[in-house]
Design an enzyme around this catalytic site. Structure first.
Site, short mmCIF file in Angstrom:
data_model
loop_
_atom_site.label_atom_id
_atom_site.label_comp_id
_atom_site.label_asym_id
_atom_site.label_seq_id
_atom_site.Cartn_x
_atom_site.Cartn_y
_atom_site.Cartn_z
N ASP A 40 0.81 -1.18 -0.11
CA ASP A 40 -0.22 0.16 0.03
C ASP A 40 0.59 1.40 -0.06
O ASP A 40 0.35 2.26 0.30
CB ASP A 40 -1.20 0.16 1.01
CG ASP A 40 -2.12 -0.87 1.23
OD1 ASP A 40 -2.11 -1.87 0.18
OD2 ASP A 40 -3.18 -0.93 1.80
N ASP A 288 2.77 -3.09 -4.02
CA ASP A 288 1.69 -4.09 -4.52
C ASP A 288 0.52 -3.47 -5.18
O ASP A 288 -0.10 -4.02 -5.89
CB ASP A 288 1.37 -4.92 -3.44
CG ASP A 288 0.49 -4.46 -2.56
OD1 ASP A 288 0.73 -3.36 -2.33
OD2 ASP A 288 -0.28 -5.05 -1.70
#
Length: 477
Positions: A40, A288
């Site tokens: 994140d 990610d």
């Protein structure tokens, strides 16, 4: 044995020895790979990508010594992005789920998928994952069944557990009240052993423990080629920076944790230098998915964030470093992404990608090497959110299908000006690309090009609601 046969036998033994030595020498010269995946992290959360208040000296040095990939695409959320990395395919092709995987799910990355770790093992690599897996928590899906020799970390996100353990609230915050049974305890694992139930104090130690494990893996495998996948749980909610970093940044816990991640990167890079492995190791740093704005991430100048197919949800800050191979202080805006990591690294390792299945990624080695005419392997790039195709990009043009909005990302990276009305021919071309994908992965339903999803019967938690570890996963006495 007759003399002639004895001589032939001896010659065969010597030849075999020479071949074996040659192969060993070949293996010894293969490059190492370290893939650092932050959870994140926002596009502008580190200084090389414009952060105004997070101090990231190690990532600054990494960018100065390597290449920034300014148009590197992941996926909107965790599990799909990690599936792409493991398989070199669009998430929908290899993990047909609408969102992410949760504890005790019957679904997971199918064991028949050929992962980057399995392909590395074929080339003589030691393979390790240290950190968050999130591709299934049942025994059939765990990293040790997907090509990894060694695993240490969490099987899914650090917020997936009972509220009373502190996994639903940031450091120091009151524990929220949750109705119903909730999720089972969050396990910390080594290989196929559950080490402990993760509590708040353990969360503060994740980055340090992951880093120590990563350094140890590198040291233990320095005499052979290795592939180290280091997917941090930071900076995913809940925010738990370590004691040495908490409170150091005036902007709060999120920035503290970003800075601890930067420290971790520095420890890995220094270890490679200390062991003389620097010049034969490719290190890639990325995230990610886009940053979660609600928890403090900054994605500027990109629009929106995690969970969306706007640029802020899928374009992630990425740096590649390999002294002597990747030109220092460079940058590339070519369209690349998670799907390209497997084919690129496997080729560099001397292997070949599977030919019995569709891979969507391509070799971006020439881009990393700074080749003058190196181009993206993607004439078109498809933006899936779960099972739904929401946008298509070709060149600088990005068409959002449902809205009918067209953006020129070269001129408008923030996706603020819809130019569809002035470019009807471009809209028609990109819409045609989308329509063609309907016959492959499908626009909303599971298309014929999607591979089967892993499925098990009677899934069980690794730690039960009663706190007992699942039989077969207990620590050895």
């Amino acid at each position: 044995m007759p003399v002639s046969l004895a001589r032939l036998f001896l010659a065969a033994v010597l030849l075999g020895s020479l071949i074996s030595s040659a192969l060993a020498a070949d293996v010894a010269t293969k490059p190492n790979f370290v893939f650092i995946n932050i959870d994140d992290l926002g596009y502008a959360d580190i200084e090389p990508f414009g952060s105004e208040y997070n101090r990231t000296p190690n990532l600054n040095a990494m960018a100065e010594e390597g290449m920034k990939l300014t148009c590197f695409y992941a996926a909107p959320v965790c599990s799909p992005s990690r599936a792409s990395l493991m398989t070199g395919s669009y998430p929908k092709r290899c993990l047909t789920i609408p969102h992410v995987l949760f504890p005790i799910y019957a679904q997971g990355l199918d064991p028949d998928e050929v992962t980057i770790a399995e392909l590395m093992k074929e080339q003589g690599y030691a393979t390790g994952i240290i950190g968050k897996w999130h591709l299934g928590d049942q025994p059939e899906y765990l990293p040790t069944k997907q090509g990894f020799d060694y695993y240490y970390g969490l099987p899914y996100s650090n917020d997936m557990g009972p509220a009373e353990d502190g996994v639903k609230s940031n450091y120091g915050a009151p524990l929220p009240k949750v109705k119903g049974q909730g999720q089972p305890p969050l396990p910390l694992m080594r290989n196929e052993t559950v080490l402990k139930r993760v509590l708040a104090k353990d969360q503060t130690e994740l980055v340090k423990n992951y880093t120590d494990e990563a350094v140890k893996f590198i040291r233990d495998n320095q005499e052979k080629p290795f592939f180290l996948y280091l997917p941090h749980s930071a900076v995913h909610f809940p925010l738990y920076p370590g004691d040495a970093f908490r409170g150091k940044n005036s902007h709060g816990l999120y920035s503290d944790w970003v800075e601890e991640v930067d420290w971790s990167v520095g420890q890995v890079l220094q270890t490679l230098k200390d062991l003389g492995l620097d010049d034969r190791t490719l290190v890639i740093f990325t995230s990610d998915n886009g940053g979660s704005l609600h928890h403090g991430a900054v994605n500027k100048p990109l629009r929106a964030g995690k969970g969306t197919t706007f640029e802020g949800g899928m374009r992630v800050p990425t740096i590649a470093r390999w002294p002597g191979k990747i030109p220092a202080g460079t940058s590339s805006d070519e369209v690349v992404g998670m799907i390209d990591v497997l084919p690129t690294l496997v080729k560099l390792a001397g292997g070949t990608v599977p030919t019995d299945r569709t891979l969507d990624g391509g070799d971006i080695g020439p881009i990393l090497a700074g080749a003058k005419d190196a181009k993206s392997p993607h004439d078109a790039y498809y933006f899936y959110r779960g099972l739904n195709l929401e946008a298509v990009r070709s060149g600088p043009w990005k068409l959002r299908l449902k809205e009918g909005e067209l953006y020129n990302l070269k001129e408008d990276i923030s996706e603020t000006k819809n130019v569809a009305a002035d470019n009807a021919d471009v809209v028609e071309r990109l819409q045609k690309l989308a329509d063609e994908m309907d016959g492959d992965l499908g626009l909303t339903k599971v298309g014929p090009g999607c591979r089967k999803l892993g499925m098990v019967k009677d899934p069980q938690p690794l730690i039960g609601y009663d706190g007992k570890i699942r039989p077969g996963f207990e620590p050895q006495k």
